[in-house]
Design a protein around this motif. Structure first.
Motif, short mmCIF file in Angstrom:
data_model
loop_
_atom_site.label_atom_id
_atom_site.label_comp_id
_atom_site.label_asym_id
_atom_site.label_seq_id
_atom_site.Cartn_x
_atom_site.Cartn_y
_atom_site.Cartn_z
N LYS A 23 0.82 -1.21 0.00
CA LYS A 23 0.00 0.00 0.00
C LYS A 23 0.85 1.26 0.00
O LYS A 23 0.50 2.26 -0.62
CB LYS A 23 -0.95 0.02 1.20
CG LYS A 23 -2.10 -0.94 1.07
CD LYS A 23 -3.04 -0.83 2.26
CE LYS A 23 -4.22 -1.77 2.09
NZ LYS A 23 -5.18 -1.62 3.19
N MET A 24 1.99 1.21 0.71
CA MET A 24 2.86 2.39 0.78
C MET A 24 3.37 2.79 -0.60
O MET A 24 3.52 3.97 -0.89
CB MET A 24 4.03 2.15 1.72
CG MET A 24 3.63 2.23 3.18
SD MET A 24 4.97 1.88 4.31
CE MET A 24 6.05 3.25 4.03
N GLN A 26 1.79 2.75 -3.25
CA GLN A 26 0.70 3.39 -4.00
C GLN A 26 0.31 4.75 -3.43
O GLN A 26 -0.38 5.51 -4.09
CB GLN A 26 -0.51 2.47 -4.02
CG GLN A 26 -0.23 1.16 -4.73
CD GLN A 26 -1.36 0.17 -4.58
OE1 GLN A 26 -2.46 0.52 -4.18
NE2 GLN A 26 -1.10 -1.07 -4.91
N ILE A 27 0.75 5.07 -2.23
CA ILE A 27 0.41 6.34 -1.60
C ILE A 27 1.31 7.43 -2.18
O ILE A 27 2.51 7.24 -2.33
CB ILE A 27 0.59 6.26 -0.07
CG1 ILE A 27 -0.42 5.28 0.53
CG2 ILE A 27 0.46 7.63 0.57
CD1 ILE A 27 -0.19 4.99 2.00
N THR A 28 0.71 8.57 -2.54
CA THR A 28 1.50 9.72 -2.99
C THR A 28 0.99 10.97 -2.31
O THR A 28 -0.16 11.04 -1.89
CB THR A 28 1.41 9.92 -4.52
OG1 THR A 28 0.07 10.18 -4.89
CG2 THR A 28 1.95 8.74 -5.29
N ASN A 43 6.26 9.30 -3.29
CA ASN A 43 5.41 8.15 -2.97
C ASN A 43 5.65 7.70 -1.55
O ASN A 43 6.47 8.28 -0.83
CB ASN A 43 5.63 7.01 -3.99
CG ASN A 43 7.02 6.43 -3.95
OD1 ASN A 43 7.77 6.58 -2.99
ND2 ASN A 43 7.39 5.73 -5.01
N GLY A 44 4.96 6.66 -1.14
CA GLY A 44 5.07 6.16 0.22
C GLY A 44 6.42 5.56 0.57
O GLY A 44 6.70 5.29 1.72
N VAL A 81 3.33 13.06 2.85
CA VAL A 81 3.21 11.62 2.60
C VAL A 81 3.27 10.85 3.92
O VAL A 81 2.59 9.83 4.09
CB VAL A 81 4.23 11.10 1.57
CG1 VAL A 81 5.60 10.85 2.17
CG2 VAL A 81 3.71 9.84 0.89
N GLU A 84 -0.16 11.03 5.28
CA GLU A 84 -1.06 10.16 4.51
C GLU A 84 -0.85 8.69 4.86
O GLU A 84 -1.80 7.92 4.98
CB GLU A 84 -0.84 10.39 3.01
CG GLU A 84 -1.89 9.78 2.13
CD GLU A 84 -3.29 10.34 2.35
OE1 GLU A 84 -4.25 9.59 2.12
OE2 GLU A 84 -3.42 11.51 2.76
N ILE A 85 0.40 8.30 5.07
CA ILE A 85 0.69 6.91 5.47
C ILE A 85 0.05 6.63 6.83
O ILE A 85 -0.58 5.59 7.02
CB ILE A 85 2.21 6.67 5.52
CG1 ILE A 85 2.78 6.62 4.10
CG2 ILE A 85 2.54 5.38 6.27
CD1 ILE A 85 4.29 6.65 4.05
N GLN A 88 -3.76 6.27 6.37
CA GLN A 88 -4.22 5.08 5.67
C GLN A 88 -3.81 3.78 6.33
O GLN A 88 -4.55 2.80 6.29
CB GLN A 88 -3.72 5.10 4.22
CG GLN A 88 -4.39 6.16 3.37
CD GLN A 88 -4.07 6.02 1.91
OE1 GLN A 88 -3.83 4.92 1.41
NE2 GLN A 88 -4.08 7.13 1.20
#
Length: 101
Positions: A23-24, A26-28, A43-44, A81, A84-85, A88
């Motif tokens: 998943k990391m 895909q995180i931006t 990104n993650g 980021v 966001e990590i 999520q």
């Protein structure tokens, strides 16, 4: 958390970590500086995936200013980021304090 409970659930924890790593990637998140003249997206995995420069800030007479704007935007993107990590993936780890997250 009880260490013996963790040992019982080591397979489950390993699966959760593998899922989190997937998943990391895909995180931006983006950060900007200079009133959006410079935008950096990471990104993650904390890799730069995009840099956008407003043509107005590309002045060969003031390269140090552009360098500072890029560093500042990159720093903002890293902070965003990380947030966001946490948003999520935080619930996945039940409040465990994992270094770097």
């Amino acid at each position: 958390m009880n260490p013996f409970e963790m040992l019982k659930n080591i397979g489950n924890i390993k699966g959760q970590l593998e899922e989190a790593q997937s998943k990391m990637a895909q995180i931006t998140a983006s950060g900007s500086s200079g009133g959006n003249m410079v935008r950096v997206t990471v990104n993650g995995k904390f890799e730069i995936v995009d840099i956008q420069l407003d043509p107005i800030c590309v002045d060969n007479r003031d390269v140090p200013m552009l360098q500072d704007l890029i560093k500042s935007a990159h720093h903002a993107a890293l902070e965003n980021v990380q947030t966001e990590i946490k948003n999520q993936l935080g619930p996945m780890f039940g409040g465990m304090n994992i270094p770097g997250m």
